[in-house]
Motif scaffolding. Sequence first.
Motif, PDB file in Angstrom:
ATOM      1  N   ARG A 102     -77.470  72.192  24.179  1.00 19.25           N
ATOM      2  CA  ARG A 102     -78.060  73.534  24.128  1.00 19.25           C
ATOM      3  C   ARG A 102     -78.747  73.797  22.795  1.00 19.25           C
ATOM      4  O   ARG A 102     -79.632  74.638  22.707  1.00 19.25           O
ATOM      5  CB  ARG A 102     -76.986  74.594  24.383  1.00 19.25           C
ATOM      6  CG  ARG A 102     -76.638  74.721  25.838  1.00 19.25           C
ATOM      7  CD  ARG A 102     -75.708  75.911  26.088  1.00 19.25           C
ATOM      8  NE  ARG A 102     -74.673  75.489  27.028  1.00 19.25           N
ATOM      9  CZ  ARG A 102     -73.426  75.146  26.707  1.00 19.25           C
ATOM     10  NH1 ARG A 102     -73.012  75.242  25.466  1.00 19.25           N
ATOM     11  NH2 ARG A 102     -72.583  74.742  27.610  1.00 19.25           N
ATOM     12  N   LYS A 103     -78.348  73.078  21.759  1.00 20.92           N
ATOM     13  CA  LYS A 103     -78.928  73.260  20.424  1.00 20.92           C
ATOM     14  C   LYS A 103     -80.216  72.462  20.218  1.00 20.92           C
ATOM     15  O   LYS A 103     -80.923  72.678  19.240  1.00 20.92           O
ATOM     16  CB  LYS A 103     -77.920  72.837  19.359  1.00 20.92           C
ATOM     17  CG  LYS A 103     -76.656  73.665  19.338  1.00 20.92           C
ATOM     18  CD  LYS A 103     -75.694  73.099  18.308  1.00 20.92           C
ATOM     19  CE  LYS A 103     -74.343  73.783  18.367  1.00 20.92           C
ATOM     20  NZ  LYS A 103     -73.394  73.168  17.414  1.00 20.92           N
ATOM     21  N   VAL A 104     -80.502  71.540  21.125  1.00 24.23           N
ATOM     22  CA  VAL A 104     -81.664  70.659  20.974  1.00 24.23           C
ATOM     23  C   VAL A 104     -82.949  71.464  21.110  1.00 24.23           C
ATOM     24  O   VAL A 104     -83.087  72.317  21.977  1.00 24.23           O
ATOM     25  CB  VAL A 104     -81.629  69.526  22.032  1.00 24.23           C
ATOM     26  CG1 VAL A 104     -82.911  68.722  22.004  1.00 24.23           C
ATOM     27  CG2 VAL A 104     -80.436  68.630  21.807  1.00 24.23           C
ATOM     28  N   SER A 105     -83.896  71.157  20.233  1.00 23.37           N
ATOM     29  CA  SER A 105     -85.218  71.788  20.302  1.00 23.37           C
ATOM     30  C   SER A 105     -86.142  70.850  21.096  1.00 23.37           C
ATOM     31  O   SER A 105     -86.619  69.836  20.570  1.00 23.37           O
ATOM     32  CB  SER A 105     -85.758  71.983  18.885  1.00 23.37           C
ATOM     33  OG  SER A 105     -87.089  72.422  18.932  1.00 23.37           O
ATOM     34  N   TRP A 106     -86.347  71.164  22.361  1.00 24.11           N
ATOM     35  CA  TRP A 106     -87.141  70.313  23.230  1.00 24.11           C
ATOM     36  C   TRP A 106     -88.624  70.536  22.961  1.00 24.11           C
ATOM     37  O   TRP A 106     -89.056  71.652  22.709  1.00 24.11           O
ATOM     38  CB  TRP A 106     -86.816  70.602  24.692  1.00 24.11           C
ATOM     39  CG  TRP A 106     -85.390  70.306  25.022  1.00 24.11           C
ATOM     40  CD1 TRP A 106     -84.384  71.202  25.128  1.00 24.11           C
ATOM     41  CD2 TRP A 106     -84.811  69.014  25.228  1.00 24.11           C
ATOM     42  NE1 TRP A 106     -83.202  70.559  25.403  1.00 24.11           N
ATOM     43  CE2 TRP A 106     -83.438  69.217  25.469  1.00 24.11           C
ATOM     44  CE3 TRP A 106     -85.315  67.725  25.227  1.00 24.11           C
ATOM     45  CZ2 TRP A 106     -82.567  68.162  25.715  1.00 24.11           C
ATOM     46  CZ3 TRP A 106     -84.441  66.680  25.465  1.00 24.11           C
ATOM     47  CH2 TRP A 106     -83.097  66.906  25.712  1.00 24.11           C
ATOM     48  N   PRO A 107     -89.470  69.476  23.019  1.00 26.06           N
ATOM     49  CA  PRO A 107     -90.904  69.643  22.777  1.00 26.06           C
ATOM     50  C   PRO A 107     -91.568  70.422  23.911  1.00 26.06           C
ATOM     51  O   PRO A 107     -91.153  70.354  25.066  1.00 26.06           O
ATOM     52  CB  PRO A 107     -91.432  68.210  22.722  1.00 26.06           C
ATOM     53  CG  PRO A 107     -90.435  67.391  23.451  1.00 26.06           C
ATOM     54  CD  PRO A 107     -89.109  68.083  23.289  1.00 26.06           C
TER      55      PRO A 107
END
Length: 59
Positions: A16-21
């Motif tokens: 949930r913390k991942v910054s997806w492109p």
Amino acid sequence: MSKISNFFRNVASEMRKVSWPKRKELTKYTVTVLTTVIFVAVFFFVIDMGIDAIINWIL
């Protein structure tokens, strides 16, 4: 068994913390990777053909 469930709970939390492109960034990165792969493949093909020609000329 609780260690396994705790592990997957932590994985979900981190995902949930991942910054997806964004789509535009992903397209740009994909084109860059494909261009690089094609360039490297052509480069090594040319080098291989040159080495092959030199070996055939010597033999």
